[in-house]
Scaffold this active site. Sequence first.
Site, short mmCIF file in Angstrom:
data_model
loop_
_atom_site.label_atom_id
_atom_site.label_comp_id
_atom_site.label_asym_id
_atom_site.label_seq_id
_atom_site.Cartn_x
_atom_site.Cartn_y
_atom_site.Cartn_z
N GLU A 225 11.01 -46.02 48.96
CA GLU A 225 10.94 -44.56 49.14
C GLU A 225 9.88 -44.15 50.16
O GLU A 225 10.13 -43.27 50.99
CB GLU A 225 10.67 -43.88 47.79
CG GLU A 225 10.67 -42.35 47.93
CD GLU A 225 10.34 -41.64 46.62
OE1 GLU A 225 10.81 -42.09 45.54
OE2 GLU A 225 9.62 -40.64 46.66
N SER B 234 11.00 -51.58 39.59
CA SER B 234 11.18 -50.14 39.37
C SER B 234 9.83 -49.47 39.19
O SER B 234 9.16 -49.65 38.17
CB SER B 234 12.05 -49.94 38.12
OG SER B 234 12.00 -48.59 37.70
#
Length: 331
Positions: free
Chosen positions: A135, A231
């Site tokens: 991201e 994650s």
Amino acid sequence: MGTMSASAPRRVLLAAPRGYCAGVDRAVIAVEQALKQYGPPIYVRHEIVHNKFVVQTLEKKGAIFVEQTEEVPKGEIVIFSAHGVAPVVHEEAERGKLATIDATCPLVTKVHKEAIRFAKDDYDILLIGHEGHEEVVGTSGEAPDHIQLVDGPKDVADVEVRDESKVVWLSQTTLSVDETMETVDALKEKFPQLISPPSDDICYATQNRQTAIKQVAADADLVLVVGSKNSSNSARMVEVAVNAGATAGYLVDNAGEIEESWLEGVTTVGLSSGASVPDVLVQEVLEWLEERGFGDVEIVQPMQESIQFSLPKELRRDLRAEAADKVRDSA
Ligand code: 0JX
Ligand code: SF4
């Protein structure tokens, strides 16, 4: 003592909200829908979401996961993952005559737009996030000349800006709220005129999952968070739980990864899952716990969630025809 511990009530505090957020739900459905509409193979650039089980399940249905845009054959369909991509990735796809479906979460896109706007106004942008995470690579790519990464409070001392009166901080969507506030406080100490993002960059799902697991952790000897190791939001939930008072906390992909020894002396297990985790994996952990005397399950739910996103707009078009046109035009 022996009889006491044998009869001590064993229970599970199950956190809610947990599991799939709106952005993950949308991204996973986008891949499934593309497979149905166009048939395999459908290429996906990067894991659609950071979860092993999700990726393996989609692979079985005909999705092919790649790390580089160049790995996708000319004229094929490629889906961009929920974490977002830098503008150069769209250019790569254009060069490769690919049809694209952008499954970037709208809340990640929101941060991209903030970055573009502040860069246009020539601000120095301090992007709080984890080095190398997909991201932040995508967000940084929107304005590489204006953005510098701040990976936690430890990085603050080294931050330099051109004009202290024009500095803004933005962040990755999946960070620890508490640690981010520490980083922001340290940055504000250094740059008193630092301005904050127009709205929270850490998304509602990340915040809600942390709030719920904190409440659970205060009463738990052991906290289990279901999620894959890569994650970010899942890993943060374990940290937040341990900081909130859980005696121990572990991140597990599934029930098979839980070690029996973790239950020694434990009467209350706290359980939750990251935003990229299908709830079937949590149900399997509940069964595993029930088999070991933890059949009493209490739900701890500090808030409700109802947010939903519509599917990527590209799924409403004829992508195979578009890709074929591109290849033909270039021939
Ligand atoms: O590593 P992350 O938490 O950013 O991603 P994951 O686990 O795939 O979660 C859902 C996607 C989040 C994007 O913001
Ligand atoms: Fe979107 Fe938040 Fe889910 Fe990421 S964790 S996909 S930003 S809703």
